[in-house]
Design a protein around this motif. Structure first.
Motif, mmCIF file in Angstrom:
data_model
loop_
_atom_site.group_PDB
_atom_site.id
_atom_site.type_symbol
_atom_site.label_atom_id
_atom_site.label_comp_id
_atom_site.label_asym_id
_atom_site.label_seq_id
_atom_site.Cartn_x
_atom_site.Cartn_y
_atom_site.Cartn_z
ATOM 1 N N ALA A 247 0.831 -1.201 0.000
ATOM 2 C CA ALA A 247 0.000 0.000 0.000
ATOM 3 C C ALA A 247 0.867 1.252 0.000
ATOM 4 O O ALA A 247 1.975 1.250 0.521
ATOM 5 C CB ALA A 247 -0.895 -0.014 1.227
ATOM 6 N N LEU A 248 0.342 2.306 -0.599
ATOM 7 C CA LEU A 248 1.075 3.559 -0.738
ATOM 8 C C LEU A 248 0.587 4.549 0.321
ATOM 9 O O LEU A 248 -0.536 5.040 0.249
ATOM 10 C CB LEU A 248 0.826 4.096 -2.148
ATOM 11 N N GLN A 249 1.456 4.843 1.284
ATOM 12 C CA GLN A 249 1.002 5.652 2.417
ATOM 13 C C GLN A 249 0.661 7.087 2.052
ATOM 14 O O GLN A 249 -0.227 7.688 2.620
ATOM 15 C CB GLN A 249 2.097 5.673 3.495
ATOM 16 N N GLY A 250 1.391 7.632 1.072
ATOM 17 C CA GLY A 250 1.221 9.051 0.788
ATOM 18 C C GLY A 250 0.079 9.358 -0.163
ATOM 19 O O GLY A 250 -0.127 10.518 -0.515
ATOM 20 N N HIS A 251 -0.666 8.338 -0.586
ATOM 21 C CA HIS A 251 -1.726 8.599 -1.559
ATOM 22 C C HIS A 251 -2.879 9.345 -0.889
ATOM 23 O O HIS A 251 -3.339 8.947 0.179
ATOM 24 C CB HIS A 251 -2.229 7.292 -2.164
ATOM 25 N N PRO A 252 -3.349 10.431 -1.526
ATOM 26 C CA PRO A 252 -4.347 11.270 -0.843
ATOM 27 C C PRO A 252 -5.680 10.561 -0.581
ATOM 28 O O PRO A 252 -6.393 10.945 0.344
ATOM 29 C CB PRO A 252 -4.545 12.449 -1.806
ATOM 30 N N VAL A 253 -6.023 9.563 -1.357
ATOM 31 C CA VAL A 253 -7.291 8.868 -1.136
ATOM 32 C C VAL A 253 -7.082 7.619 -0.296
ATOM 33 O O VAL A 253 -7.710 7.429 0.742
ATOM 34 C CB VAL A 253 -7.973 8.504 -2.477
ATOM 35 N N SER A 254 -6.191 6.744 -0.745
ATOM 36 C CA SER A 254 -6.098 5.448 -0.064
ATOM 37 C C SER A 254 -5.229 5.517 1.192
ATOM 38 O O SER A 254 -5.381 4.664 2.071
ATOM 39 C CB SER A 254 -5.588 4.380 -1.022
ATOM 40 N N LYS A 255 -4.339 6.470 1.291
ATOM 41 C CA LYS A 255 -3.552 6.690 2.509
ATOM 42 C C LYS A 255 -3.004 5.405 3.132
ATOM 43 O O LYS A 255 -3.153 5.165 4.332
ATOM 44 C CB LYS A 255 -4.408 7.406 3.564
ATOM 45 N N GLY A 256 -2.435 4.560 2.307
ATOM 46 C CA GLY A 256 -1.804 3.365 2.859
ATOM 47 C C GLY A 256 -2.729 2.179 3.040
ATOM 48 O O GLY A 256 -2.364 1.217 3.696
ATOM 49 N N ARG A 257 -3.908 2.253 2.456
ATOM 50 C CA ARG A 257 -4.811 1.103 2.560
ATOM 51 C C ARG A 257 -5.035 0.486 1.177
ATOM 52 O O ARG A 257 -4.971 1.175 0.166
ATOM 53 C CB ARG A 257 -6.175 1.524 3.118
ATOM 54 N N LEU A 258 -5.334 -0.807 1.157
ATOM 55 C CA LEU A 258 -5.795 -1.486 -0.053
ATOM 56 C C LEU A 258 -6.868 -2.463 0.380
ATOM 57 O O LEU A 258 -6.954 -2.823 1.547
ATOM 58 C CB LEU A 258 -4.647 -2.257 -0.724
ATOM 59 N N CYS A 259 -7.681 -2.925 -0.576
ATOM 60 C CA CYS A 259 -8.702 -3.923 -0.241
ATOM 61 C C CYS A 259 -8.182 -5.311 -0.599
ATOM 62 O O CYS A 259 -7.069 -5.466 -1.076
ATOM 63 C CB CYS A 259 -9.995 -3.616 -0.972
ATOM 64 N N VAL A 260 -9.012 -6.310 -0.416
ATOM 65 C CA VAL A 260 -8.571 -7.683 -0.683
ATOM 66 C C VAL A 260 -8.167 -7.854 -2.143
ATOM 67 O O VAL A 260 -7.236 -8.579 -2.462
ATOM 68 C CB VAL A 260 -9.652 -8.714 -0.264
ATOM 69 N N ARG A 261 -8.824 -7.149 -3.038
ATOM 70 C CA ARG A 261 -8.443 -7.250 -4.452
ATOM 71 C C ARG A 261 -7.087 -6.603 -4.668
ATOM 72 O O ARG A 261 -6.189 -7.179 -5.270
ATOM 73 C CB ARG A 261 -9.498 -6.570 -5.328
ATOM 74 N N GLY A 262 -6.956 -5.384 -4.162
ATOM 75 C CA GLY A 262 -5.711 -4.651 -4.348
ATOM 76 C C GLY A 262 -4.501 -5.369 -3.770
ATOM 77 O O GLY A 262 -3.414 -5.334 -4.342
ATOM 78 N N TRP A 263 -4.696 -6.042 -2.641
ATOM 79 C CA TRP A 263 -3.576 -6.742 -2.007
ATOM 80 C C TRP A 263 -3.150 -7.970 -2.803
ATOM 81 O O TRP A 263 -2.176 -8.638 -2.444
ATOM 82 C CB TRP A 263 -3.931 -7.159 -0.577
ATOM 83 N N HIS A 264 -3.895 -8.321 -3.840
ATOM 84 C CA HIS A 264 -3.513 -9.497 -4.623
ATOM 85 C C HIS A 264 -3.294 -9.176 -6.094
ATOM 86 O O HIS A 264 -3.355 -10.056 -6.948
ATOM 87 C CB HIS A 264 -4.540 -10.614 -4.427
ATOM 88 N N MET A 265 -3.028 -7.891 -6.368
ATOM 89 C CA MET A 265 -2.748 -7.471 -7.737
ATOM 90 C C MET A 265 -1.609 -8.281 -8.348
ATOM 91 O O MET A 265 -1.647 -8.647 -9.522
ATOM 92 C CB MET A 265 -2.408 -5.971 -7.734
ATOM 93 N N HIS A 266 -0.587 -8.582 -7.550
ATOM 94 C CA HIS A 266 0.567 -9.294 -8.109
ATOM 95 C C HIS A 266 0.176 -10.694 -8.580
ATOM 96 O O HIS A 266 0.763 -11.217 -9.503
ATOM 97 C CB HIS A 266 1.702 -9.364 -7.085
ATOM 98 N N GLU A 267 -0.836 -11.281 -7.933
ATOM 99 C CA GLU A 267 -1.245 -12.616 -8.369
ATOM 100 C C GLU A 267 -1.827 -12.553 -9.780
ATOM 101 O O GLU A 267 -1.580 -13.410 -10.613
ATOM 102 C CB GLU A 267 -2.276 -13.207 -7.397
ATOM 103 N N LEU A 268 -2.593 -11.496 -10.024
ATOM 104 C CA LEU A 268 -3.155 -11.306 -11.367
ATOM 105 C C LEU A 268 -2.039 -11.049 -12.373
ATOM 106 O O LEU A 268 -2.018 -11.629 -13.458
ATOM 107 C CB LEU A 268 -4.136 -10.126 -11.355
ATOM 108 N N LEU A 269 -1.105 -10.167 -11.989
ATOM 109 C CA LEU A 269 -0.078 -9.755 -12.952
ATOM 110 C C LEU A 269 0.929 -10.869 -13.240
ATOM 111 O O LEU A 269 1.682 -10.787 -14.185
ATOM 112 C CB LEU A 269 0.635 -8.493 -12.450
ATOM 113 N N ARG A 270 0.944 -11.893 -12.402
ATOM 114 C CA ARG A 270 1.816 -13.041 -12.658
ATOM 115 C C ARG A 270 1.122 -14.097 -13.491
ATOM 116 O O ARG A 270 1.734 -15.106 -13.842
ATOM 117 C CB ARG A 270 2.233 -13.686 -11.333
ATOM 118 N N ASP A 271 -0.149 -13.908 -13.742
ATOM 119 C CA ASP A 271 -0.922 -14.936 -14.434
ATOM 120 C C ASP A 271 -0.283 -15.266 -15.776
ATOM 121 O O ASP A 271 0.107 -14.375 -16.525
ATOM 122 C CB ASP A 271 -2.351 -14.435 -14.638
#
Lengths: 671, 352, 284
Positions: free
Chosen positions: A31-55
Motif C-alpha cells: 500500500a502507498l502511504q502518501g496517496h491522498p485517497v487510499s492513505k496506505g490502505r488497499l482492499c482484498v483485491r488490491g492486495w492481490h494485484m501481483h497474483e493477477l499480474l503473474r498470471d
C-alpha cells in the motif's frame, strides 16, 4: 529500488499502490502511504494485484482465423488485415462498431475513439457500462456542466453528514467505504439507505432498510419534507439555481400515505433525514454508478435533493457517483460513447466537432452512432464488423449475434473465451507494461508508469491502434502515450492543463485542470457553472414494482462478496478466487437470501432447494438464510453463469430498465 | 563495543555487500515512503528514514515464491520434482528493534517447533543482522508496551545506536565482532554505554501517551484473551469493522500464515508457489467439500488477536506475537489495528 | 521416511514430496476409491513407518496437494489411501489410473494410542466414510487381538451402498470375538442388519463403561449424538478419542490453516480426546 509506485487498476477508487518488481516480474504489492485517497490502505483485491499480474494465461501472439482455426501471425499481418477489412465496408455508420473497455487507459481509449471516428468513419463506439454511470453523468452535466463527481474522495472527512444510497461500498469500493467509516468515527453522521443490511449499513449511525425499489420515493419524500418544513436553502436556491418551483410542484403528488406504504419507513425517519441534512454544514451523498447503476430519474432526485439542501458547490459537499471499474470515468471523458466527444461534449456541438476534424485532419459523421449492445440486439442493425477491446466475458452473452457477424477483432491481454469468436486476435500489453493515465471516480487523472517489459513482441494498445490507422493510410505520429495525452489536452478543455510532465509524486490531478485551475479541481464550486445550476427534470412518477397476490415477494438482484465484474480478473488470482469459490462450495448452484422468519414460514433451512417463480421464468436455487434481508424480500447475486443464462436473461429488459434497483416480483416454493 | 563515525557508517554495509545481499531502509523517491529493500547502491540506505512501511519479513518469507517445481509426463508416467530453491545469503542492515523481534518470532515458529520449515531455513540460515536503535518513536509505535524496543537486546550480530556524531556499535555474535574488528573500528568505553542509555531513555520518553498508557493493559488484555473472558459483543463490534482485506496480516512482522498453490505453466511444468495468506479470509479455513468451522468474521478476527496476544501462542514465539510496530493501525480500513482492539477490550474491562 | 517429518534417513526436505506409483485402484462406494501405492525410491518402502491415525500430504501432479488419513495398519499391510471426491484435487486424483505417479509427504500427526490402551475394551464408532481413518487402528488392534478386551465396531451409513469397506468388515467378522453392529438410516429390501442411527447401537452392543476406550469418527451431527450417548453410558471424556479433519496446506504446523483455538490439527492432532476437543475454544 525494486518497489515502484503506481495506481491500483481494479475498481474506480484509484488507490495508490507500490509494486515489487523483481527479475522483470511483479512479485508483490504494497500500500502507498502518501496517496491522498487510499492513505496506505488497499482492499482484498488490491492486495492481490501481483497474483493477477503473474498470471501466465496471456495471449502471446497475434492470431488469424483461417478455415475456422487460429493460426499465429505477425503483428504486421494482423494489423494490415484489420485495416484492410474495416476499410472495405461501404456504410460504416451501420456496418462497423467498436466496443471500448472501461479498463483501458485514457490514451488507449482516446485513440480507439479517434480510430473509429476519423479512420473508419463510424460513431458506433461504446463502453460496456452504457446505463449506469452515463445516467449519473447526464444528470450532473446538465445541472452543473461538470460530468463527474461533484465532491472529492479526499474530502469525505469534511462532510458532517454522509448519505449512502443502495450499494455496499465496503465491498464494491472498500477504500471509499473505509473513508466513510473513518469519517463516522471522527464524528460525521452516516446514514445508509437500502434494502439489505450490508456491512456499510452496520457501520453507519442509521440504516433505513426500505422496501426494494423504493429509493426514488424515499428521496422525493425527503425533498418534500425539506420544503414542507422550510428547511431548504432558500438563499442558495434563489441566488444560484433555477428550476426549483417546477421540482417542488412535482413532489405534490406524493402523499404521506404513499410514502409510508411504498418505502416501509416511518415519516419521522424521513423527517429526521431532512432535518439532519439541512442542519449539517456540509454533506455528501454516495451511490453506485457501475454496470448496473441507478436509473436517471433516481439520480435526478438525489441531485435535486442535494441542490435544494444547498449541499453542492462547496468544500465537503457533493453528489458523488462511484464507479466500479478503474477507468470508467476516463472512458466517458475520452468520448467513448456514440454521441460524445472528449470532455463529455456532445457530437452535436458543431464547433467542438469541427475542432476535432480540424485537429485530426479528417472528418467523421455528424450523426451520433449507436451503442454496441443495442446494435447486437437489433437484428436489423446491419452490423457486420466489430472490434472489441479487453472485455469481460459478459460479452459472451451476445455470442449468437456475434457469430453472425462478418468480421470480429479482439484486442486484449488475457486469454478470454470471447477471443474464440474473433477472426483476428491481437495481444496487447498489460497495464503495468506501458505508461497510461487512468481517471478514477473523483475525476482524478493518475499516471501509471511502465514497470515491466511486455512479453517479446507484445505491443501496448495505443501502438496497435496507431498501427491500424497508419495501415489505413492515416498519418498518426505518436511516439509515446505522452504524445497522445498532449493531443487530448489540446482538444479537451477539462484536461487542457494535463501533461505527462505534470505528474510527479502520487495522487494525480483532478480535472478540470486548465488555465483557471492549473493545479486541478478538488470539488465543484458554484461559480464553476457557466450559468445557474439547474435542477434536474424529473418524471414525477412514483410507480414502483409491488408484490401481487400471485407473486408476493420482491426479488432484488445484486453483487456478492468477492465477486467482481463477472470474475474475469478475480479468477486469475489465488486468494480472491478462493474466497469467491468459498461461496460456491456452499451454494454451487447459487443461492437466494431470505430472512429467518420467511425460512420458517416456507419450512426450509439453509441450503435447502427452493423454486423461484416469476412471470417470466423460474429457477431452482439453494436458500441462504440471512439477517441482511427483510421478510418478503429476497436477494440473488448475479454471479453464477447458470443463473445469469437460465433465469436472469429472461428478465434482461426488466433489469436493464431498472438498473441497480432491479426488482422482480416472485413467489418462492419449497422443493 | 565499538564506535564508527556517522559519515562512515555505511562502510559497514559496503563491507557486508561483499558477502551478502544487503537489505536496508531506503526511501522511494516518488512516494517518499520507506521500504526495507536491496538498494540500487549502498549509499541509498538511509538510517534516519522512518520505520519502513513494510516489515522486513519479506526478506526471509517473500510475499510469493516458488518453493519447487515439477513436471509430469502422463504418457510416459514420468514425474520429476526439481527442488532448486537456493536463496542468496542476506544481510539486514539497519533493522528496527521491533522488526528484529518479528524475525525472531518467525525463527522460533518456523525453525523452533517440532518440524523445521526448510524453505524458511534456507532464507534465514546465513542472514547477518545489524540493528539500529530508534532514537525517537514514529507515528503509532508502541514497542514499549510489547517489550520489543526501542533498542534491540539480543538476536543481532551488530546493534547500532546513534550517539550524535558517531554510532555505538555493539557486537552480539562472534561474526559481528569479527566484522567490527576487521573494519578496524575504534573501541567504545562505558561512557558510551551510558550515552546510549540516555538516548534510549530519551526515546522512550517521547512515545505518545496512548502507548505508554497502554503498557500495563497489553498484559491484562493478553490475560483476558488467553482465558477467553471477553464478551462476544466485543468481537462482534470488532468483526463488523473488519473489511477482510488481509492487510493487518501482510504488514505484521510476525504473521506467518501462508497459502500453497500449484500453478501450471505454459511449458507444461508446474510451480508450487507459497504466498502470504490471512486468517481474516473466509476461505482460509474452508475445507474441501463444504464445512467451514470458522464462519463469522468476528471468529476470524478473534483468531488473529488470539495469535498476537495470548500466552499459548507466546509459547511458540517465546514472547507476545505483537511487536508493537503499529503498522496494522496504519493499513486497516476498519480502524481496528491492534492498539484499538486493546482499547476496546480495556474499555470493556473497566466498564464492568 | 520416518515418523517425524524431517527425515534423518532420507535427508530430504519436509516440504518436498517423494514420488510414488499407483499400483492398483479399487472402487469403493460412490465417489470413493482406494489407491494402492508404492514409493519409487525403494529404500523408502522399508523406512516408511506410520502410526494409526496419522495422515499424509498427497500431491496430484498438475492439480495440487491435499491431506488424507492413512487406513493401513502399521504392521503387515499394504500402503494405500481411500479418497472421496470433494474438490479440484481429489477429482483429479480420481481421474488417474494404475501406473500414474503421485507425490507423498509425511506421515504427519500424532496418531491413535496403541500401547497405552492394551488390556482395555475398544469400541469403534463410525459414520459413513468416518470408517476410513479408523481402519488402521481396527486392523492393528485385531492383529493383536489377545492384547485387548472386547473389540466392538458400531458402524452406520445412510444406506447399504454407503457402507465403506464392507468386504473387509465381512472378513473381520470372522475374527473370534470381534463384535460388529451395522446399521443404515432407513430400511431397504434385503437388509438384514440394524436400522436407525449409529448412536442407537451403543445400547444394543451393551458397550461397557469401565476400562473402555471409544474411537469416534463421522459427520458432526452423528459425532455429537454418539458422544452424548457414550457419556450417558458412563464413558469419561478422556477415554473418547476422535480424529479431526481440517483444511491443510503444509502438514507441518506452519501454514496455520488447520488452527483450532490454540491447537494445530496437523502437529498437535489430528487425534484428540473428547476432553481436549471440548477445550479447544472453537467449533470443531
Amino acid at each position: 529500488m525494486n518497489y515502484k509506485a503506481g495506481v491500483c487498476n481494479f475498481c474506480g477508487t484509484g488507490c495508490g499502490h507500490i509494486l515489487n518488481v523483481e527479475g522483470g516480474a511483479v512479485n508483490g504489492v504494497f500500500a502507498l502511504q502518501g496517496h491522498p485517497v487510499s492513505k496506505g490502505r488497499l482492499c482484498v483485491r488490491g492486495w492481490h494485484m501481483h497474483e493477477l499480474l503473474r498470471d501466465s494465461q496471456r495471449i502471446d501472439s497475434p492470431m488469424i482465423k483461417k478455415n475456422g482455426r487460429f493460426e499465429k501471425a505477425g503483428y504486421d499481418e494482423a494489423i494490415s488485415l484489420v485495416a484492410k477489412k474495416l476499410g472495405e465496408y461501404k456504410n460504416p455508420s451501420s456496418e462497423i462498431a467498436f466496443l471500448a473497455s472501461p479498463r483501458s487507459s485514457n490514451e488507449d481509449g482516446y485513440l480507439l475513439m479517434k480510430l473509429a471516428r476519423s479512420v473508419f468513419k463510424t460513431n458506433n463506439i461504446s463502453l460496456d457500462s452504457e446505463s449506469g454511470h452515463r445516467n449519473s453523468l447526464n444528470v450532473l452535466h446538465r445541472g452543473t456542466g461538470m460530468a463527474g463527481m461533484l465532491g472529492s474522495l479526499e474530502d469525505i472527512k469534511k462532510a458532517e453528514y454522509i448519505l449512502v444510497i443502495g450499494t455496499d461500498l465496503t465491498r464494491q469500493n472498500p477504500i471509499i467505504g473505509s473513508e466513510i467509516h473513518m469519517a463516522a468515527r471522527a464524528g460525521s453522521k452516516v446514514v445508509t439507505v437500502g434494502s439489505k443490511l450490508t456491512q456499510i449499513a452496520k457501520l453507519s449511525d442509521v440504516h433505513l432498510q426500505l422496501k426494494p425499489g423504493s429509493k426514488k420515493v424515499f428521496l422525493a419524500a425527503v425533498a418534500k419534507s425539506l420544503i414542507e418544513e422550510n428547511l431548504h436553502d432558500a438563499e442558495f436556491i434563489q441566488k444560484h439555481t433555477e428550476g426549483f418551483d417546477g421540482f417542488a410542484n412535482s413532489l405534490g403528488s406524493l402523499s404521506h400515505n404513499d410514502i409510508s406504504s411504498i418505502t416501509g419507513l416511518g415519516l419521522e425517519d424521513i423527517k429526521t433525514v431532512a432535518r439532519d441534512l439541512a442542519t449539517a454544514k456540509t454533506a455528501m451523498v454516495f451511490f453506485t454508478s457501475g454496470i448496473s447503476g441507478l436509473d436517471e430519474d433516481t439520480v435526478s432526485y438525489i441531485y435535486n435533493l442535494f441542490v435544494i439542501a444547498g449541499k453542492i458547490g462547496k468544500e465537503g459537499c457533493g453528489v458523488n457517483p462511484v464507479t466500479g471499474i478503474c477507468n470508467l470515468q476516463g472512458g466517458y471523458d475520452m468520448g467513448l460513447a456514440p454521441d460524445l466527444l472528449t470532455g463529455f461534449r456532445p457530437i452535436s456541438d458543431k464547433s467542438a466537432a469541427k475542432s476535432f476534424s480540424d485537429a485530426w485532419g479528417a472528418g467523421f459523421p455528424d450523426e451520433p452512432g449507436r451503442g454496441v449492445y443495442e446494435m447486437l440486439a437489433d437484428k436489423s442493425s446491419g452490423l457486420k464488423a466489430l472490434v472489441v477491446v479487453d472485455h469481460d466475458e459478459s460479452i459472451v452473452r451476445q455470442a449468437e449475434a456475434i457469430k453472425k457477424l462478418d468480421f470480429v477483432v479482439y484486442v486484449g491481454s488475457f486469454e478470454n473465451p470471447f477471443a474464440e469468436y474473433a477472426d483476428v486476435v491481437i495481444p496487447s500489453a498489460a497495464y503495468v507494461e506501458y505508461d497510461g493515465t487512468y481517471t478514477s471516480t473523483d475525476r482524478r487523472v493518475q499516471l501509471s508508469r511502465k514497470k515491466t517489459e511486455p512479453a517479446e513482441g507484445v505491443m501496448p494498445a495505443w501502438r496497435i491502434f496507431t498501427g491500424i490507422a497508419e495501415k489505413a493510410s492515416a498519418r498518426w505520429s505518436y511516439s509515446s502515450p505522452a504524445d497522445v495525452m498532449a493531443e487530448i489536452a489540446k482538444l479537451t478543455p477539462s484536461y487542457s492543463g494535463i501533461s505527462y510532465d505534470r505528474f510527479s509524486g502520487v495522487g494525480g490531478i483532478q480535472w478540470p485542470c486548465d488555465g483557471r485551475r492549473p493545479e486541478g479541481t478538488r470539488y465543484f464550486r458554484v461559480d464553476d457553472a457557466a450559468s445557474k445550476i439547474k435542477l434536474a427534470g424529473v418524471t414525477g412518477s412514483f410507480k414502483t414494482m409491488r408484490p401481487s397476490g400471485e407473486y408476493p415477494w420482491l426479488l432484488m438482484v445484486g453483487k456478492a462478496n468477492h465477486f467482481w465484474h463477472q470474475n474475469n480478473l478475480m479468477k486469475r488470482t489465488f486468494i480472491p478466487k478462493r474466497e469467491y469459490n468459498a461461496t460456491l462450495l456452499l451454494y454451487p448452484k447459487g443461492y437466494v437470501e431470505i430472512s429467518g422468519d420467511d425460512a420458517k414460514k416456507l419450512q426450509v433451512r439453509d441450503r435447502w432447494p427452493v423454486n423461484i417463480v416469476s412471470q417470466y421464468g423460474s429457477m431452482k436455487v439453494a436458500v441462504r438464510v440471512s439477517d441482511e434481508v427483510r421478510s418478503e424480500t429476497a436477494f440473488v447475486p448475479y454471479f453464477i453463469q447458470d443463473m445469469i443464462t437460465e433465469f436472469l436473461l429472461a428478465h434482461n429488459e426488466l433489469i436493464i430498465e431498472q438498473g441497480e434497483d432491479a426488482i422482480i416480483p416472485i413467489r418462492i416454493e419449497k422443493v | 563495543m565499538f564506535l564508527i563515525k556517522k559519515s562512515e557508517v555505511l562502510k559497514l554495509a559496503e563491507e557486508l555487500s561483499k558477502t551478502y545481499a544487503v537489505y536496508g531502509p531506503v526511501v522511494e523517491k516518488e512516494s517518499n515512503q520507506t521500504f526495507f529493500v536491496r538498494p540500487d547502491s549502498i549509499g541509498d540506505i538511509d538510517l534516519d528514514a522512518p520505520i519502513p512501511s513494510q516489515p522486513p519479513k519479506h526478506t526471509v518469507f517473500p510475499q510469493i515464491e516458488r518453493i519447487f517445481h515439477y513436471s509430469y509426463d502422463k504418457g510416459a508416467k514420468r514425474a520429476e520434482i526439481i527442488a532448486d530453491f537456493k536463496p542468496e545469503p542476506k544481510a539486514l542492515f539497519g533493522l528496527r528493534s521491533c522488526d528484529l523481534n518479528g524475525v525472531q518470532c518467525l525463527d522460533r515458529f518456523f525453525i523452533g517447533q517440532e518440524f523445521t520449515d526448510d524453505v524458511y531455513l534456507e532464507h534465514r540460515k546465513k542472514t547477518f543482522i545489524v540493528t539500529n536503535t530508534c532514537v525517537k518513536p514514529f507515528k503509532q509505535c508502541f514497542c514499549v508496551c510489547t517489550d520489543s524496543g526501542p533498542s534491540a537486546r539480543e538476536g543481532y550480530d551488530l546493534n547500532m545506536t546513534d550517539l550524535g556524531d558517531e554510532y555505538l556499535v555493539e557486537a552480539g555474535s562472534d561474526r559481528g565482532k569479527a566484522l567490527a574488528e576487521k573494519m578496524g573500528l575504534k573501541k567504545a568505553g562505558s561512557g558510551h554505554l551510558e550515552a546510549k542509555k540516555a538516548v534510549v531513555d530519551g526515546s522512550i520518553s517521547r512515545f505518545e501517551s496512548i502507548a505508554t498508557d497502554n503498557k500495563a493493559w497489553i498484559s491484562r488484555v493478553m490475560n483476558r484473551i488467553t482465558t477467553g473472558f471477553i464478551k462476544g459483543e466485543i468481537w462482534e463490534y470488532i468483526g463488523n469493522q473488519c473489511f477482510e482485506c488481509g492487510a493487518c496480516t501482510f504488514v505484521c512482522p510476525s504473521c506467518s500464515c501462508f497459502n500453497i498453490e500449484d500453478v501450471n505453466r505454459k511449458d507444461s511444468s508446474t510451480d508450487r508457489l507459497r504466498s502470504w495468506d490471512s486468517c481474516s479470509f473466509e476461505g482460509y479455513t474452508r475445507m474441501a467439500g463444504d464445512h467451514n468451522p470458522r464462519k463469522p468474521v468476528e471468529d476470524r478476527r478473534n483468531k488473529r488477536f488470539f495469535c498476537k496476544l495470548s500466552y499459548s501462542q507466546s509459547k511458540k514465539y517465546l514472547r507476545p506475537g505483537c511487536v508493537g510496530c503499529g503498522r496494522c493501525q496504519w493499513v486497516c480500513p476498519g480502524d481496528i489495528g491492534l492498539p484499538n482492539v486493546v482499547t476496546y477490550i480495556r474499555r470493556e474491562i473497566t466498564s464492568r | 521416511m520416518c515418523e517425524k517429518g524431517n527425515c534423518e534417513n532420507t535427508n530430504r526436505a519436509v516440504t518436498i514430496p517423494e514420488i510414488a506409483t499407483i499400483d492398483e485402484i479399487k472402487d469403493e462406494i460412490e465417489d470413493v476409491k482406494t489407491f494402492y501405492l508404492s514409493f519409487d525410491d525403494k529404500k523408502l518402502d522399508g523406512s516408511f513407518r506410520i502410526k494409526s491415525g496419522q495422515f499424509i500430504m498427497c500431491t496430484v501432479f498438475g492439480a495440487g496437494e491435499f491431506a488424507v488419513s492413512l487406513p493401513p495398519s502399521p504392521e503387515n499391510d499394504r500402503f494405500h489411501i481411500s479418497v472421496r471426491k470433494v474438490g479440484k484435487v481429489t477429482d483429479a486424483l480420481h481421474e488417474l489410473t494404475a501406473g500414474d505417479k503421485v507425490g507423498i509427504r509425511g506421515p504427519f500427526g500424532n496418531g491413535f494410542p496403541f500401547d497405552e490402551i492394551k488390556g482395555k475394551n475398544v469400541v469403534y464408532v463410525a459414520g459413513g466414510i468416518g470408517l476410513i481413518p479408523l481402519r488402521s487402528s481396527i486392523v492393528h488392534v485385531l492383529q493383536h487381538r489377545e492384547d485387548f478386551g472386547r473389540i466392538i465396531l458400531l458402524y452406520g451409513a445412510r444406506s447399504p451402498k454407503d457402507l465403506m469397506y464392507e468386504y473387509m468388515i465381512e472378513k473381520w467378522q470372522k475374527i473370534d470375538g470381534f463384535e460388529t453392529f451395522i446399521s443404515i438410516d432407513n430400511p431397504v429390501d434385503g437388509w438384514k442388519g440394524e436400522v436407525g442411527f449409529v448412536n442407537q447401537l451403543i445400547e444394543k452392543a451393551n458397550v461397557p463403561a469401565e476400562n473402555t476406550v471409544a474411537f469416534v469418527c463421522g459427520p458432526p451431527v452423528m459425532f455429537n449424538n454418539v458422544i452424548r450417548d457414550l457419556m450417558a453410558r458412563g464413558l469419561k471424556d478422556d477415554s473418547i478419542i476422535s480424529t479431526l479433519e481440517r483444511h491443510m496446506k503444509c502438514g507441518i504446523g506452519k501454514c496455520q490453516h488447520c488452527a483450532i483455538g490454540r491447537t494445530l490439527v496437523c502437529t498437535d492432532g489430528p487425534v484428540y480426546t473428547y476432553r481436549q476437543i471440548k477445550t479447544l475454544g472453537e467449533q470443531i
